[in-house]
Scaffold this motif. Structure first.
Motif, mmCIF file in Angstrom:
data_model
loop_
_atom_site.group_PDB
_atom_site.id
_atom_site.type_symbol
_atom_site.label_atom_id
_atom_site.label_comp_id
_atom_site.label_asym_id
_atom_site.label_seq_id
_atom_site.Cartn_x
_atom_site.Cartn_y
_atom_site.Cartn_z
ATOM 1 N N GLU C 196 0.830 -1.212 0.000
ATOM 2 C CA GLU C 196 0.000 0.000 0.000
ATOM 3 C C GLU C 196 0.864 1.263 0.000
ATOM 4 N N MET C 197 1.863 1.251 0.854
ATOM 5 C CA MET C 197 2.748 2.416 0.941
ATOM 6 C C MET C 197 3.457 2.661 -0.390
ATOM 7 N N THR C 198 3.796 1.571 -1.060
ATOM 8 C CA THR C 198 4.506 1.691 -2.330
ATOM 9 C C THR C 198 3.619 2.329 -3.391
ATOM 10 N N ALA C 199 2.353 1.951 -3.386
ATOM 11 C CA ALA C 199 1.423 2.585 -4.326
ATOM 12 C C ALA C 199 1.410 4.096 -4.086
ATOM 13 N N PHE C 200 1.299 4.476 -2.816
ATOM 14 C CA PHE C 200 1.246 5.901 -2.504
ATOM 15 C C PHE C 200 2.558 6.595 -2.890
ATOM 16 N N GLU C 201 3.667 5.968 -2.603
ATOM 17 C CA GLU C 201 4.963 6.568 -2.942
ATOM 18 C C GLU C 201 5.134 6.701 -4.461
ATOM 19 N N ASP C 202 4.629 5.720 -5.204
ATOM 20 C CA ASP C 202 4.720 5.815 -6.671
ATOM 21 C C ASP C 202 3.883 6.985 -7.179
ATOM 22 N N PHE C 203 2.685 7.133 -6.594
ATOM 23 C CA PHE C 203 1.826 8.268 -6.944
ATOM 24 C C PHE C 203 2.529 9.591 -6.619
ATOM 25 N N VAL C 204 3.083 9.668 -5.410
ATOM 26 C CA VAL C 204 3.738 10.916 -4.999
ATOM 27 C C VAL C 204 4.914 11.219 -5.925
ATOM 28 N N THR C 205 5.682 10.195 -6.243
ATOM 29 C CA THR C 205 6.841 10.409 -7.117
ATOM 30 C C THR C 205 6.401 10.973 -8.465
ATOM 31 N N PRO C 219 3.433 13.820 3.786
ATOM 32 C CA PRO C 219 2.227 12.996 3.760
ATOM 33 C C PRO C 219 1.017 13.795 3.260
ATOM 34 N N ALA C 220 -0.048 13.091 2.970
ATOM 35 C CA ALA C 220 -1.201 13.675 2.283
ATOM 36 C C ALA C 220 -2.121 14.401 3.248
ATOM 37 N N THR C 221 -1.616 15.478 3.808
ATOM 38 C CA THR C 221 -2.428 16.211 4.787
ATOM 39 C C THR C 221 -3.464 17.088 4.098
ATOM 40 N N ASP C 222 -3.261 17.381 2.847
ATOM 41 C CA ASP C 222 -4.245 18.144 2.073
ATOM 42 C C ASP C 222 -5.284 17.140 1.537
ATOM 43 N N PRO C 223 -6.570 17.360 1.809
ATOM 44 C CA PRO C 223 -7.593 16.393 1.350
ATOM 45 C C PRO C 223 -7.545 16.183 -0.163
ATOM 46 N N GLN C 224 -7.110 17.199 -0.893
ATOM 47 C CA GLN C 224 -7.011 17.051 -2.346
ATOM 48 C C GLN C 224 -6.027 15.933 -2.704
ATOM 49 N N SER C 225 -4.981 15.818 -1.927
ATOM 50 C CA SER C 225 -3.998 14.765 -2.195
ATOM 51 C C SER C 225 -4.649 13.395 -2.072
ATOM 52 N N GLU C 226 -5.480 13.227 -1.068
ATOM 53 C CA GLU C 226 -6.171 11.946 -0.881
ATOM 54 C C GLU C 226 -7.052 11.659 -2.105
ATOM 55 N N ARG C 227 -7.751 12.712 -2.541
ATOM 56 C CA ARG C 227 -8.630 12.516 -3.704
ATOM 57 C C ARG C 227 -7.818 12.176 -4.950
ATOM 58 N N ASP C 228 -6.740 12.874 -5.130
ATOM 59 C CA ASP C 228 -5.908 12.607 -6.318
ATOM 60 C C ASP C 228 -5.332 11.189 -6.281
#
Lengths: 238, 238, 238, 238, 238, 238
Positions: C196-205, C219-228
């Motif tokens: 799961e963390m890897t998916a998020f890190e790939d997205f962030v990258t 980390p995704a403290t902005d709700p928009q980041s969660e949506r994206d």
């Protein structure tokens, strides 16, 4: 004022080794960052003014994983504030048991136009960092998150890195061999002198590869060497 | 008399690891130069008699940049005097904070026909040295000029290098892994024995890669292993 | 029961760095094997249960070259007994002055279907090992035979390796950066969480490489980041 | 000519710390022998000209126990040749895993009137040496005979000791804290200057113990401090 | 508010070892300052709030002997500003090759009523400091003036000392064994708990010296041990 | 059989240095436990058979403070099981960042009649241990509880301690200088030989203190030395 384009370009054309000699002539023996190497040795020289980050040993209760939710956390803040063209230099107390930073932060630095990053500890995600087009120098890979050992504390204060003193605004130069710290007020004259020295070293290397002895040539104590060098410069436009 | 061509060739065909085992059988446990590696791992074995250079810690007032104007400076003198076919071995007291030598001197050694160079410190201009066709071994890159930490003192005296004793005339062998010091009087028999061991190791490797167990094979305590090896030697002309 | 295929596959898709963070969240700060690196950085992740070998300092009279004639010698026995799919982990007390093992033994491990080998000392024949299709991690090359410094003693007992505790059956994961030890009972949940963390890190990258700031994103403290991130997962099927 | 009685006496009255400062003022930053301490801290200062002994790593076949039967063995020869009043300084490559010397040799040095002995390794029989009335400095006790690790090689050549350069004839000074190497040609002026500095430090210490601030006093930037010091000198006859 | 007299007194009656255990129970594993020891082991416990001084590596041109003429030099300023009752803690980057401070400065601290001084480097004039009635802790003696290696930079910022994090106001406790850093907000509860633990340890020690087994006693898993301890407390008024 | 009273007494009368020489003559170069020293240097020699305890690095979740409630915890069990007359030797992997044991456990060992305790890490409560009448050797004080870094694992298996191999039943001898490991089967002959060597060394020391040269005396290559020694033995009843 800061680092001129000319000085930046000149420092891009000389080696860290040559710069250390120019500094040695001025009584500066301790400006080489010890025991760091580039993750990607094929990039052009890294040149930029130092923007520093200071770590202290982590106290467990102050460094849970949640600290990064704070946008003012010094590590994250530093990544967003490091000026384009600057080199981020991290004082990790030579401790590579936990990471100084990882590939996401280094990628962000790269996108923001920073010139490079140096730690006397280690990076995590080092294979990914090695594929980014930004110079990065460390001691050895360090997978554990920085919170395991390091607490980011200060931004842009004087620090030690690899036993060398680094002041904000010092000019940092890195090549395929290592990294040197040039005091800001000397950067222009060191760049110019190193460029001259490089011309001479290139001439000497050519001569040596043709089979000439170093005695009288390097240094050029034989007047003939001086004459040959003058001719070489003319012929090579340097 | 010194190192015969046959011994030199034999040592060129075996690994440093195999040689250390042959030395171990003779009670010599301390002939591997610890913690050095080749700058260019793709070259043939380095083989040659040791020609040594000894450094002591630099005293600042005795080591200004001008010392190299003296043609008798031991570092420069050693580079011009190291015999063709010999390996220069430098005692840098395992201190890689300043250079033991740089690319111009190593290029000169190469042109003079020397067989290689080893320091238990570090080289400067290491990316350039890595491109020269001469084996060079060090601990890690070290950009600062040698004067920063080292004063060249003695030529061709017994030294320590990487915690191993090195006497002038010892036979130095280096491969992609490291460097070993073979006492001169043993070099012929060690070379012959290591060549035999290498044949056996090559046979064993082939067998293992075919799926055979190491028990009874390595070492060959099963008589069948001895027979198979004999057949392999015949088949492979070794 | 042991390591399921699913967990093994999941651990093959994540980085050692990500795993260390998942362990850190559970209070485990000391599971990274310090100061080892892969001999061949281009292989897939090494994943397998730990099968250990413990060395103590060698006493000369107990370690002549002849000891390997004994088929029960623990080093040779361990190589033949390490289960297919397992990773052999050697406690060499961080001493790389003599070898932990050489290419013949590592080739045999490979042929037996073992998943890899790790020592906090060094391997001999390291250039040969680097050409084998089995992950191998060490501190630095060490040509001298293991008898010079190490006596193999125990098979499959809890050990230390690179300052990390290793219990038989722990799950060992290695990538191009390093090696981490996952306690057996946590391996399934760590694998799932790291994926799961890897998916998020790939997205962030991806976002960072497009130019997005890390503030609010990582980390995704902005709700928009969660949506994206949710949208990215849908789009990428992860 | 060498070391005068006056200089010897002056150096007996000052501290190693004060001498290092006088050397620092002359650009000499590396004359303190690092990481050695006296076995007996209650003796007067050790002062004498350096007489050196150089060790290299031992090769087993050259260092059986029988070597000491040779009266010309450099270790034994050095003990009998070190001039009365001189300090024997041993380059043990900072390796304290085997002894540099033992109590019998140190006792002989003492009886011959030598001024002391220093090694950057360790002594054996250290409790016995601690009871002898001769200053002896080492890193830590080392019981194993020197042949285990060290081969005595050269007498009275320049060496490194504890990372400091030592030339025969340099003046060696040791106190309860450590050992410093004073270049021969500077010994007289350093001794005189250190004596002056010591007077000032003694005055400052008295003032501080009376409760005076160091600001303006140390260094004496307040003119009143200069006046008070002048009065103190007169009152104390220094 | 700060450190109450009661907490100060309680911390004066317990050992650093006991405090580290109380911290361990709260997840704090890294509060012991590694590798420092008292110059005078016979003094009462050192207890006080941390007042810090940070050094970075010295740049030669910024650290001539004349810098101390500046009354605002951070080292001298810190000595005059450290509050009475506080402990000065110096971050010397574990580098004892040059001094962190000398006897005059330590004497001034003592006269100003400070509670002690700690460096992870070394003191010069250490025999003199050992005679002062103020606790001082270091790694090993270091005669060279601090300017040789250290530049004093910051006063009272968070630092690392001996691999432990130190924040201004943390409570520092030292005994004959070493030094521990107690986070300010925990100091009262740690002091109270350590006092209780000390009573139990004193009881256990008495019992053990009478010949009792530790099983069931330490820890007191046998109910009889609890009863005996209760009786002991009553009898000893603790 | 084990260690006879006579051998125990003989080993009590000789120095660790002398024993290392007797071992060296038999090809044993690695039996001195490196870098440990006695907490109390004034006790008689420690002599006893080795009873070992092995630590591995601590995994946090396996080492909460509660583990000591288990009477079978190996550390506590070892303390109660170490035979009277034996020496407990702890493999702490040379890590002194946390304690190997504290004063209560050492006191219990003493009361149970054990002969001493050695760790290559550190003890906590070291000032208290130094006051107990049992020899204890360590590297340096270490206040943090052992759980911080160490997990006790095995009792009485072969271990490494200070880079020396230690097998259960080996005879351990400690004096004011250090500790040596004598293989069990050699203990009787080593004791006898060391006693003889000690007589000779005592004779030589007396002669040297009278002013005699070591040449011809030590070793006794001059026949007169042999005659004098014979006379001395008769006169001194040794």
């Amino acid at each position: 004022m800061g680092l001129s384009n000319e000085t930046r370009e000149n420092l891009g054309r000389v080696s860290v080794a040559t710069i250390t000699t120019a500094l040695f002539k001025r009584g500066l023996r301790n400006q080489f960052i010890q025991d760091v190497h580039p993750l990607h040795a094929g990039l052009p020289n890294m040149v930029g003014e130092a923007f520093t980050l200071r770590y202290i040993p982590a106290r467990e209760v102050l460094n849970p994983i949640g600290v990064f939710k704070d946008r003012a956390h010094p590590q994250r803040k530093a990544i967003e504030e490091c000026p384009p063209g600057a080199v981020m230099v991290i004082d990790s107390r030579k401790d590579a048991r936990a990471a100084s930073a990882g590939s996401i932060l280094v990628a962000r630095l790269m996108k923001r136009g920073c010139a490079g990053i140096v730690t006397d500890g280690g990076f995590r995600d080092s294979p990914d960092i090695a594929r980014l087009a930004i110079p990065a120098y460390h001691q050895r890979p360090a997978s554990p998150t920085n919170l395991t050992r390091h607490q980011a504390l200060d931004i842009n204060v004087p620090i030690g890195c690899g036993d060398a003193p680094v002041f904000p605004g010092d000019v940092i130069v890195g090549d395929a061999e290592g990294v040197v710290v040039v005091p800001a007020h000397l950067s222009e004259e060191i760049a110019a002198e190193a460029l001259e020295m490089t011309a001479f070293e290139d001439f000497v290397t050519e001569e040596v590869l043709k089979g000439r002895s170093i005695l009288g040539l390097y240094p050029a104590t034989d007047p003939q060497s001086e004459r040959d060098f003058a001719a070489w410069r003319k012929a090579n436009g340097r």
